[in-house]
Design an enzyme around this catalytic site. Sequence first.
Site: not given
Ligand code: UDX
Length: 431
Positions: A11, A260, A121, A155, A204, A263, A35, A249
């Site tokens: 982040v 994210c 967060t 990410e 959030k 947790k 780092k 999603f």
């Molecule tokens: C998430 C939120 O999207 C972001 O807004 C927040 O700030 C941080 O957390 P991130 O963890 O990077 O982002 O990934 P994201 O693309 O949201 O996917 C999270 C998890 O859900 C992944 O393991 C992904 O494989 C899974 N996922 C996502 C599914 O299993 N099915 C879906 O339809 C979408």
Amino acid sequence: MNICVIGTGYVGLVTGTCFAELGNKVVCVDIDKSKINSLKKGKVTIYEPGLKELVKRNLRQKRLLFTTSIKAGMKNAQIIFIAVGTPPKPSGEADLTYVENVCCQIANNMTSYKLIVEKSTVPIETGEWVEQIIKQNLKRKVSFDVASNPEFLSEGSAIDDFMHPDRIVIGVETKKAKGLLAELYRPLRAPIIVTNIKSAEIIKHASNSFLATKISFINAISNICEKTGADVIEVARGMGMDKRIGKAFLNAGAGFGGFCFPKDLLAFVHICEKLGYDFGLLREVDRINTEQKAVIIGKIKQNLQDLDKKVVGVLGLSFKPNTDDIRYAPAIDIIRILQSEGAKIKAYDPKAMKRAKKELKGIQFCKSPYAAAEKSDCLILITEWNEFKELDFTRIKKLLNKPFIMDCRNIYDPKKMKRLGFKYIGIGRNK
Ligand code: UDX
């Protein structure tokens, strides 16, 4: 504007670098000396598409600086972003030790007005708590504001998400804070939602929890599809075309991972509990997510009879494609369960093997998907990297001991796989 970003994780580093790209002068601070030394040379320790190039460019143009000193980092900054980790305690509650330490140091070194912004967060009411800590530790009488500006970066697409956000949420208590943040984000021309700090904090939590709920919901539906002969992809498409539901999603799979969702979900449940509300719905979302891994293991076992001494080829280790992040990755949990039942693992991932080597023991890491398939009793796809979408399956079939593919992300066409002679199992598919 002059900005300081404390914490150079996913982040903090993306946020700081993107603010520099927009023309601000940004100092990123981290306590990790090695780092910071790497970053000063333009070496980025995480894999995020486009980030390395952006860091290098902004370093060259001297808009981006790195230091281990909060004092030096915040010296000229009007706005200080706190983007340090908030890891979970065993109870699920967020550990705010790093945030607290940072706030004390900010207070100790404050000589002029600063706007201190929570980016990590954090639980609801952290804004008030941050204000208290800073007040208690100020060395001289200076005014300051606290604000909440949650990040919604995913990410793998974090830079694009930063540059083209659906919305920017600004939780503020004063006109000055609102003005500074609105001015900072103006170049993005995105809708800005201005709320009080508590609403921003809840936005959030509620957003992440809602998205996690969608994923567990569709995973639960996938189990019903299997029992009835329906296909979850068709069901999700049919649901998602309703604008009120939306198609994002709704991909059934191995469950959500990453640093994210898992947790933050439990942290929110914990916060609600403290507030006297039992958010049972979210506990169920977490339970379904955990159970999804057992569902996958069950399917593998059913097809291999027994896992003892069976060789399992694994494609994908990161929690999602386009990142090397393996934190709470479903692949890691699934591999550990397979190993505990006696299976031997051969794994391949385009970017995450270096990190996985530190986490997983007794695994053969392979140079390609084909090497992972060679002499394996089955091949499981756990992370849907693009390079897995068009493999040479005639070659894979020859390499495998048994032509069995478990597709935990539904990226392959069941009919085509069956035509090619594979025993193919997806998630919630019956074709
Ligand atoms: C998430 C939120 O999207 C972001 O807004 C927040 O700030 C941080 O957390 P991130 O963890 O990077 O982002 O990934 P994201 O693309 O949201 O996917 C999270 C998890 O859900 C992944 O393991 C992904 O494989 C899974 N996922 C996502 C599914 O299993 N099915 C879906 O339809 C979408």
